[in-house]
Write an enzyme that holds these catalytic residues in place. Structure first.
Site, PDB file in Angstrom:
ATOM      1  N   HIS A  47      -0.394   3.392   3.772  1.00  9.81           N
ATOM      2  CA  HIS A  47      -0.363   4.773   4.263  1.00  9.81           C
ATOM      3  C   HIS A  47      -1.053   5.654   3.241  1.00  9.81           C
ATOM      4  O   HIS A  47      -0.930   5.420   2.032  1.00  9.81           O
ATOM      5  CB  HIS A  47       1.093   5.247   4.426  1.00  9.81           C
ATOM      6  CG  HIS A  47       1.197   6.752   4.539  1.00  9.81           C
ATOM      7  ND1 HIS A  47       0.998   7.410   5.734  1.00  9.81           N
ATOM      8  CD2 HIS A  47       1.403   7.712   3.602  1.00  9.81           C
ATOM      9  CE1 HIS A  47       1.115   8.726   5.528  1.00  9.81           C
ATOM     10  NE2 HIS A  47       1.353   8.933   4.242  1.00  9.81           N
ATOM     11  N   LYS A  92       2.348  -0.720   2.324  1.00 10.46           N
ATOM     12  CA  LYS A  92       3.320  -1.077   3.357  1.00 10.46           C
ATOM     13  C   LYS A  92       3.745  -2.539   3.195  1.00 10.46           C
ATOM     14  O   LYS A  92       3.088  -3.316   2.498  1.00 10.46           O
ATOM     15  CB  LYS A  92       2.674  -0.876   4.745  1.00 10.46           C
ATOM     16  CG  LYS A  92       2.266   0.566   5.050  1.00 10.46           C
ATOM     17  CD  LYS A  92       1.675   0.654   6.456  1.00 10.46           C
ATOM     18  CE  LYS A  92       1.321   2.084   6.823  1.00 10.46           C
ATOM     19  NZ  LYS A  92       0.918   2.201   8.249  1.00 10.46           N
ATOM     20  N   GLU A  98       4.907  14.933   1.287  1.00 14.76           N
ATOM     21  CA  GLU A  98       5.194  13.485   1.187  1.00 14.76           C
ATOM     22  C   GLU A  98       5.524  13.069  -0.244  1.00 14.76           C
ATOM     23  O   GLU A  98       6.386  12.217  -0.460  1.00 14.76           O
ATOM     24  CB  GLU A  98       4.005  12.692   1.746  1.00 14.76           C
ATOM     25  CG  GLU A  98       3.853  12.887   3.256  1.00 14.76           C
ATOM     26  CD  GLU A  98       2.657  12.181   3.872  1.00 14.76           C
ATOM     27  OE1 GLU A  98       1.857  11.580   3.125  1.00 14.76           O
ATOM     28  OE2 GLU A  98       2.518  12.239   5.100  1.00 14.76           O
ATOM     29  N   ASN A 121      -1.332  -2.201   9.004  1.00 16.75           N
ATOM     30  CA  ASN A 121      -2.608  -1.735   8.436  1.00 16.75           C
ATOM     31  C   ASN A 121      -2.524  -1.424   6.942  1.00 16.75           C
ATOM     32  O   ASN A 121      -3.239  -0.574   6.426  1.00 16.75           O
ATOM     33  CB  ASN A 121      -3.161  -0.554   9.252  1.00 16.75           C
ATOM     34  CG  ASN A 121      -2.200   0.608   9.302  1.00 16.75           C
ATOM     35  OD1 ASN A 121      -1.150   0.580   8.666  1.00 16.75           O
ATOM     36  ND2 ASN A 121      -2.561   1.643  10.032  1.00 16.75           N
ATOM     37  N   TYR A 158       7.395   9.763   9.841  1.00 17.93           N
ATOM     38  CA  TYR A 158       6.615   9.529  11.056  1.00 17.93           C
ATOM     39  C   TYR A 158       7.137  10.385  12.213  1.00 17.93           C
ATOM     40  O   TYR A 158       7.141   9.945  13.371  1.00 17.93           O
ATOM     41  CB  TYR A 158       6.621   8.039  11.410  1.00 17.93           C
ATOM     42  CG  TYR A 158       5.730   7.184  10.519  1.00 17.93           C
ATOM     43  CD1 TYR A 158       4.442   7.590  10.170  1.00 17.93           C
ATOM     44  CD2 TYR A 158       6.154   5.942  10.050  1.00 17.93           C
ATOM     45  CE1 TYR A 158       3.618   6.815   9.358  1.00 17.93           C
ATOM     46  CE2 TYR A 158       5.334   5.153   9.251  1.00 17.93           C
ATOM     47  CZ  TYR A 158       4.069   5.590   8.905  1.00 17.93           C
ATOM     48  OH  TYR A 158       3.247   4.811   8.119  1.00 17.93           O
TER      49      TYR A 158
END
Ligand code: IDP
Ligand code: MG
Length: 155
Positions: free
Chosen positions: A115, A9, A126, A112, A49
């Site tokens: 992913h 990310k 995905e 965080n 998401y």
């Protein structure tokens, strides 16, 4: 062998953790079968998401995921989805166990670092969402016999 999707990310890229993150997965024995940089947009993030679009933090998550380009990775290995999720750690970096990527590098529930797909079914969806045909490669690393036993290698 199973394949899973990892996204480094903007929090991982901007904090210059890309090399360390890739290194952890390679050192574990996971095979990098796809790797590229891309800029995410609202369309792909609303899909990715979809389970969070109604949450109050969704606009903030959207902005965070579009703050810089990301690195997307396809990783291959026996039980790759579960192995990579375990290496990723709990969603909130403050609660993630030390030794996990989030546990070692994150202080946040949103920022965080990476992913990782949460099931083999979602991994397939995905991978198709973030990679085009021809961007994932099938090759056999020369050290494969030292990563797995012969029976494991054929799983
Ligand atoms: P996961 O990334 O561990 O699979 P999900 O529940 O699928 O967790 O959430 C996707 C992402 O949304 C998280 O990685 C995090 O960046 C963000 N997120 C989840 N819950 C919260 C929250 O309560 N506040 C802010 N961001 C959140
Ligand atoms: Mg998730």
């Amino acid at each position: 062998m199973e394949q899973t999707l990892v996204i480094i990310k903007p929090s991982g890229l901007e904090r210059a953790l890309t090399g360390q993150i890739i290194s952890r997965f390679q050192s574990k024995g996971l095979i990098i079968s796809g790797l590229k940089m891309m800029q995410l947009d609202e369309k792909i993030l609303r899909e990715h998401y979809a389970h969070l679009v109604d949450k109050p933090f969704f606009p903030s998550l959207l902005a965070s995921m579009m703050a810089s380009p990301v690195i997307v990775m396809a990783l291959k290995g026996v039980d790759a989805v579960a192995v990579v999720r375990a290496m990723t750690g709990a969603t909130n970096g403050r609660k993630a166990a030390p030794g996990t990527i989030r546990g070692d590098f994150s202080m946040s529930g949103q920022e965080n670092i990476i992913h990782a797909s949460d099931s083999p079914e979602n991994a397939q969806i995905e991978l198709n969402r973030f990679f085009r045909a021809g961007e994932i490669f099938d090759y056999k690393p020369a050290n494969i016999g030292f990563v797995y036993s012969p029976d494991e290698r054929n799983q």
